[in-house]
Each structure stands twice: as structure tokens, then as C-alpha cells.
Design an enzyme around this catalytic site. Structure first.
Site, PDB file in Angstrom:
ATOM      1  N   TYR A 117      -2.979  -0.433  10.327  1.00 37.72           N
ATOM      2  CA  TYR A 117      -2.941  -0.788   8.912  1.00 37.72           C
ATOM      3  C   TYR A 117      -1.602  -0.383   8.295  1.00 37.72           C
ATOM      4  CZ  TYR A 117      -4.285  -0.847   3.957  1.00 37.72           C
ATOM      5  OH  TYR A 117      -4.345  -1.084   2.608  1.00 37.72           O
ATOM      6  N   SER A 143       0.843  -1.195   0.000  1.00 35.00           N
ATOM      7  CA  SER A 143       0.000   0.000   0.000  1.00 35.00           C
ATOM      8  C   SER A 143       0.875   1.240   0.000  1.00 35.00           C
ATOM      9  CB  SER A 143      -0.903   0.018   1.239  1.00 35.00           C
ATOM     10  OG  SER A 143      -1.551   1.271   1.387  1.00 35.00           O
TER      11      SER A 143
END
Length: 676
Positions: free
Chosen positions: A566, A553
Site C-alpha cells: 500500500y 496518503s
């Protein structure tokens, strides 16, 4: 129905029964009248299944249509058996109208036999008689005068002449058994022709059952019996990558595994080595299975490392033997050797591995060898299995006409022969990746926690010859190992893994619970580690390299708000890429990452509540979140799942074959996430 419609219906019915003929094997024809496209006057025509078609799925486009007067006129200019291959090109000058399939080598058989409808088939029962040492006598005993015998001859124009002559000499016959090959039947109507074909097949089946011995392959060898199913499949999953790696020495292959009763019984019998060495006989069979299989000569109780070592020895010997076979029979104008690896590997107690350029080819090779086992059983039960000579097998395997057929095939897709496992593939990015990899030629294992979603994606991609679903919780090592084993059993091994499974909980530091932190790290950090570890073990066993791709990501390198768990888990994934690239490079395994951002549409993460929470953080309506993300990028474009899939393909499709340890951003340009 019209004549072609009747032919299609008959062909599909015959081709739907594996006892009647094998996939893409045999051909059917019908004669009738049709208008000449120039004069409009009716002329006699022959409709015949074209080269490479399959009876069970035949359509009108798969028929070759020829003028009978021109085809029969070729008899007067036939230059003899030594030059009969030239007749295939002559068939093109007999074609009627435009379009249609290319005429096959068996076209002469159909045109020269004096009957309106002709079937040429490869049933196991018929080939059993055709390959029996005393086939002519058995054929007479089985059928009397109703079916005649034709000595072995390679398919071609002369064989068509032979069958036509036998038909004239036996006016009451409904067909023939072709030595070493199959059967041909005929009739005045389509219904009569099909009835005659089935009569020959069923009569042969009944004859073999009535007259045949109960144990034609000899006694069971102690210790070579089939393992219990769970043990058998576990052993197969462990051996499959090793065997696939060996079978891919010359060219990467996809594998197929079967443990049907016919194979397990054959592999447990005294005559296994003797009969396997004789090879298959029907031309359709050994074109797919090669001249003979590789046979493991150890019981299934042998320790795995000893079994692997023996397989490597046998593979080296197989390659030497195959090269010697080629050199014994090759002529100055023979095509070059296509590869010396086995297409079929028999493992007592475990089953059979078969190989091909794609899953369908591998599966069909296995099906054909099962046909060959049935043929050997039938022949041995009433006589002695005596296939055509090795020299004749070579003439067909390295036939220039077969070589020309191979040259006409389309170029393989970039990922042809590759086997991929994609986690979290039931939706969003994972689904798009699975679809793209399959579109580029790969076979894909669609892994997801949601079994229904995984099944739907696999079925949408095209089913078991292209994709299989598995249920897998990536946090569970046993389930991960089972998913990799599923890849081995379905396709022979694993070449490409995409670590995509993930979730996100958007909270501030103070609101993030230990459970939030642990869950995200279990799924993404631990899950990626477990998948990479299991996949690397298989890739190392195969010895043909591989790819591991992490869907990380932008947040792995960018410090966004309210995103500590996250972002930290994604940073863990990002560093796994670097660490594993360094560790696995010596095995030819490349490890790279993709850093997406703002993938809202179709995303399982966003649909699970992440989107609403991120929208709240940024103060925009949830339905406008994708557009919001786009506006903060340099390109002002929304990122979609297919964009991420394209990056995965770019990393694995061959153009970046010397790239490893790289992270590719797919974020439409987020300057704060530029890698430094």
C-alpha cells in the site's frame, strides 16, 4: 379549489406536456376576488405566473398578485410604445400584499384581456403558424373565426393592448395566434381556458399534419445521414471537448448532447444551412439558443482532425458574424455584448451540442432548438418559414429588462461550469468529494466499480442535471476511456479529475504475496495513471486548462509497519503528481495531491477489512481505531471524509489557482509525515 389553486393545477397540467409549452416559457393567469389587507373588503385581483417561473413546476410562491383596478388604470397613463419598458416598474405599484414573484413583461396581456382566465403558451404547432410567411391566411384557414391573428410586436404593454383590442373586435374568438411568437387563449373558467388552449394547439397540429408536405426540409444530402448509434456516440464523445472549448472562449460553459431523430433528420437535409441561418423566432427560444446556431458543413465520414480544423474555422467566423450582428443593431444605451460564442452547434450525422452556464441551461437550450426545428418543419410544410427580423431579435436579446433579470440572478458558485470525474465515488472519501464538488457548483461523474453505489450517490446529489453514475474499473483502460467519454456526452467534457479509487491489504513483507502487490499497484498506481492520461487528453482538446487531484496518503511519505504494498503504491501516486504537474503545466492543467490519514468512518477501505487488520497491528479494538488514530496526531482530532473533500475543494476552487505539484496533508498533524 380556490382561484389560485385552480390556476396552479391548470398551469402544472399545461406545463407537463412539451407539446404545449417549453420549459419556463409562457404564463397563465386567473382573476378573482380577495380581501384588501387594510380594509378587509374584497377587491378584484389578478394572479399571474411571475417572471422566470416554469408552468410545470409552478407553486403559489411563483405567482405575482396584483390589484386589477390599479393595473387597468395604467392604460390611462401609458406613455406609448417608445417608453413601454417603464410599465414594468409600474406593475410593482399594483402588487397586492407582501411576497409573491416579480411580475413578468406579459402581465399586461393577462390583465387587459377581458376574461377571467388567460393562457399564453409557446406550442410548436402554434409557433409554426405564427412564423409562416402567410401566417394570417393560414390561421384563418385553420381556425376560421374561432382564433384571430395579432401581428408581431415585442412582448410588453402595447402587445397587451393589441390583444385586448382584437378580442373586442372578435367576440366569438377563443384566442389568438401571435405573429412570430405563440398563442394566447382565454375562458370564463379555468377548465374552459385550458380546453381552449388545447383546442388551438391540437387543431394546429392536425392542420399541419393534414396540409403539410412530407419533406419540408428538402431531400437527404448523400453522406450526411446519421451514423450508426455506437459510431455516432463515439464521434460525439471525441468532438464534445473540442466544441465545448470553443464555446467557452468567452466564459466557461457546460454542454449537453442530443441525437434525437428531429435533429439528425434536420442536419441531413438540403435546407439545413438556409434555415439554420434564419435563426429561431419565439423570444423564449433565441434568448436561450442565440440568434442562430453554428452549423458544421462536413459529412460525418470526414477524418476527425479535418473536422476539428473546420470547426475552429467556423467558430472564428461565427464570432466575427456575431460581433457584426451586435454592432449592426446596438444603440448607445444597449447592454454590452455578452459573448460571441455559439449556444448551439449542429453536427451532421452526429447530433447537436448545446451550451449554458450549467447543465440545466445547456439542456434547455437544446430542447428549445428542437422546438425550433419542429416550428421550422411545420412552417415549411405549409408555407415558408419567416421568423421575425434580425433587428427585432436583437431588441429582445439585448433588452434592458432581460439584462436586469440577469443582474438579479445570484452570483455563480466557485465551481460553476466545471465538470468533474471522481473515481471510487460510491462511498467514503470519493462520495464526500463528489458531494462537495457538486455543492460548490460542479457537475460530477460518479465513477465506481460498484454500479449500485455510484447510482445511489448520483441520485442523492440531485440526478442527471448535476451528477451521472458510471461503472468503471480503473485498471481497465477501455473502461477508463468510457468513463471520460461519459463525461463528454453528459456535460461536454472534463475539467477536474479526482483519482480516489483505492484499496489496501495490510500485511508484513513476508506475508505480502505477489498478488497483493500487483492488485494494489494496478488499482492505485496503474489506475491513477490511466485516469490521468485519459483526462489529460480531453483537457488538452478543450484548451481551457483543468485540475487533476490525487488522493494519496500519509503513507506515501511515512514508513508504517506491515504496509509495504500500500505504501509503495501511494508513493507511486505521490510522484505521479510531481511528474504530471511538470508535464501538463504548459496546458494550464494543475496537478496536486491530498495526503489523508486515519479516515475510518465511512471509508470503503476500512469497511473492507483493512480496519480490522490495522487495529490488530496497533492492538486496539476496531471500533476504537478512529479514536486511536486521532490521539497520535498533533491536533488530537479524527479525520473524516468531508475533511479530505474540503482539501480537494481548496485546491480546485480558485483561491490556489497558481498552485501545482503540491501535496496537502489532511491527517490532523502527523509529524513523522511532514514533507521535507
Amino acid at each position: 379549489m380556490s382561484v389560485p389553486e385552480e390556476l396552479i393545477a391548470r398551469s402544472n397540467a399545461l406545463g407537463s406536456d412539451p407539446r404545449t409549452t417549453n420549459y419556463a416559457g409562457g404564463n397563465t393567469s386567473a382573476k378573482g376576488a380577495g380581501p384588501d389587507p387594510v380594509t378587509g373588503r374584497d377587491v378584484e385581483l389578478l394572479w399571474v405566473k411571475g417572471s422566470g417561473g416554469d408552468l410545470g413546476t409552478l407553486t403559489p410562491a411563483g405567482l405575482a398578485v396584483l390589484r386589477l383596478d390599479r393595473l387597468r388604470a395604467l392604460v390611462d397613463v401609458y406613455p406609448g410604445e417608445a417608453r413601454e419598458d417603464e410599465m414594468v416598474a409600474a406593475f410593482d405599484h399594483c402588487l397586492h400584499g407582501r411576497g409573491g414573484a416579480a411580475p413578468s413583461i406579459d402581465t399586461a396581456m393577462h390583465g387587459l384581456v377581458d376574461a377571467a382566465h388567460v393562457d399564453h403558451l409557446h406550442p410548436d404547432s402554434g409557433i409554426a403558424l405564427a412564423t409562416a410567411a402567410d401566417g394570417p391566411a393560414l390561421t384563418r384557414e385553420c381556425f376560421g373565426d374561432r382564433v384571430a391573428w395579432v401581428d408581431w410586436r415585442r412582448p410588453g404593454f402595447q402587445l397587451g393592448l393589441d390583444i385586448a383590442e382584437v378580442q373586442r373586435a372578435n367576440p366569438d374568438a377563443i384566442g389568438v395566434v401571435l405573429g412570430g411568437h405563440g398563442i394566447t387563449a382565454w375562458g370564463a373558467t379555468s377548465q374552459e381556458c385550458a380546453a381552449h388552449s388545447l383546442e388551438i394547439i391540437r387543431t394546429a397540429e392536425e392542420f399541419l399534419a393534414r396540409k403539410g408536405s412530407e419533406e419540408p426540409f428538402g431531400a437527404v444530402v448523400p453522406g450526411f445521414q446519421a451514423l450508426p448509434e455506437d459510431e455516432r456516440h463515439a464521434r460525439a464523445a471525441a468532438l464534445a471537448p473540442v466544441v465545448r472549448g470553443l464555446a467557452s472562449t468567452d466564459a466557461r460553459q457546460v454542454g449537453h448532447y442530443t441525437d434525437c431523430h428531429a435533429v439528425l433528420d434536420f442536419c441531413a437535409r438540403e435546407k439545413l444551412a438556409e434555415l439554420a441561418a434564419l435563426g429561431t423566432s419565439c423570444p423564449d427560444h433565441f434568448l436561450r439558443t442565440k440568434v442562430r446556431p453554428l452549423v458544421l458543413d462536413l459529412p460525418p465520414s470526414t477524418p476527425l482532425d479535418e473536422t476539428v480544423a473546420r470547426l475552429r474555422e467556423l467558430h472564428a467566423a461565427y464570432r466575427e458574424d456575431y460581433r457584426a450582428y451586435y454592432e449592426r443593431h446596438a444603440l448607445p444605451d444597449s447592454p454590452p455584448m455578452r459573448g460571441a460564442d455559439p449556444a448551439v452547434v449542429l453536427v451532421p450525422g452526429v447530433g447537436m451540442f448545446s451550451f449554458g452556464k450549467d447543465k440545466q441551461t445547456a439542456r434547455v437550450a437544446g430542447e428549445f432548438y428542437v422546438n425550433a426545428v419542429n416550428v421550422m418543419r411545420g412552417a415549411e410544410s405549409v408555407s415558408r418559414y419567416a421568423p421575425i427580423p434580425e433587428s427585432e431579435k436583437f431588441r429582445i436579446e439585448y433588452w434592458e429588462l432581460e439584462e436586469a433579470k440577469l443582474r438579479r440572478m445570484p452570483a455563480p458558485k466557485p465551481l460553476a461550469g466545471r465538470v468533474a470525474l471522481v473515481t471510487g465515488a460510491g462511498s467514503g472519501i470519493g462520495k464526500a468529494v463528489a458531494e462537495r464538488l457538486t455543492a460548490e457548483g460542479a457537475c460530477v461523474v460518479v465513477a465506481d466499480l460498484d454500479g449500485a453505489s455510484a447510482k445511489a450517490v448520483a441520485e442523492g446529489i440531485g440526478g442527471p442535471d448535476r451528477a451521472v453514475p458510471v461503472v468503471a474499473d480503473v485498471t481497465d483502460a477501455a473502461q477508463v476511456d468510457a468513463a471520460v467519454a461519459a463525461a463528454a456526452l453528459a456535460f461536454g467534457g472534463l475539467d477536474l479529475v479526482v483519482n480516489n479509487a483505492g484499496l489496501s491489504i495490510s500485511k508484513s513483507l513476508l506475508d505480502t504475496t505477489e498478488q497483493d502487490w500487483d492488485l494494489q499497484h494496478r488499482v492505485m498506481a496503474r489506475g491513477s495513471f490511466l485516469v490521468a492520461k485519459a483526462a489529460a487528453r480531453t483537457m488538452i482538446d478543450q484548451g481551457i486548462g483543468g485540475d487533476v487531484v490525487y488522493i494519496a496518503s500519509k503513507n506515501s511519505v511515512f514508513a508504517g509497519p506491515n504496509n509495504v504494498a500500500y505504501g509503495a503504491a501511494k508513493a507511486d501516486q505521490a510522484h505521479q503528481v510531481r511528474l504530471l504537474a511538470a508535464e501538463l503545466g504548459g496546458h494550464g492543467i494543475r496537478v496536486n495531491g491530498v495526503n489523508p490519514d486515519g479516515v475510518v468512518r465511512g471509508s470503503g477501505i476500512f469497511a473492507g477489512g483493512w480496519g480490522a487488520r490495522r487495529a490488530a497491528v496497533y492492538g486496539v479494538p476496531e471500533e476504537e481505531l478512529g479514536a486511536f488514530y486521532a490521539q497520535r496526531t498533533l491536533l488530537k482530532r479524527e479525520v473524516l471524509p468531508e475533511h479530505v473533500a474540503a482539501a480537494v475543494f481548496a485546491l480546485t476552487g480558485g483561491e490556489l489557482s497558481l498552485t501545482t505539484g503540491l501535496h496537502v496533508p489532511v491527517d490532523a498533524g502527523v509529524a513523522a509525515a511532514f514533507l521535507r
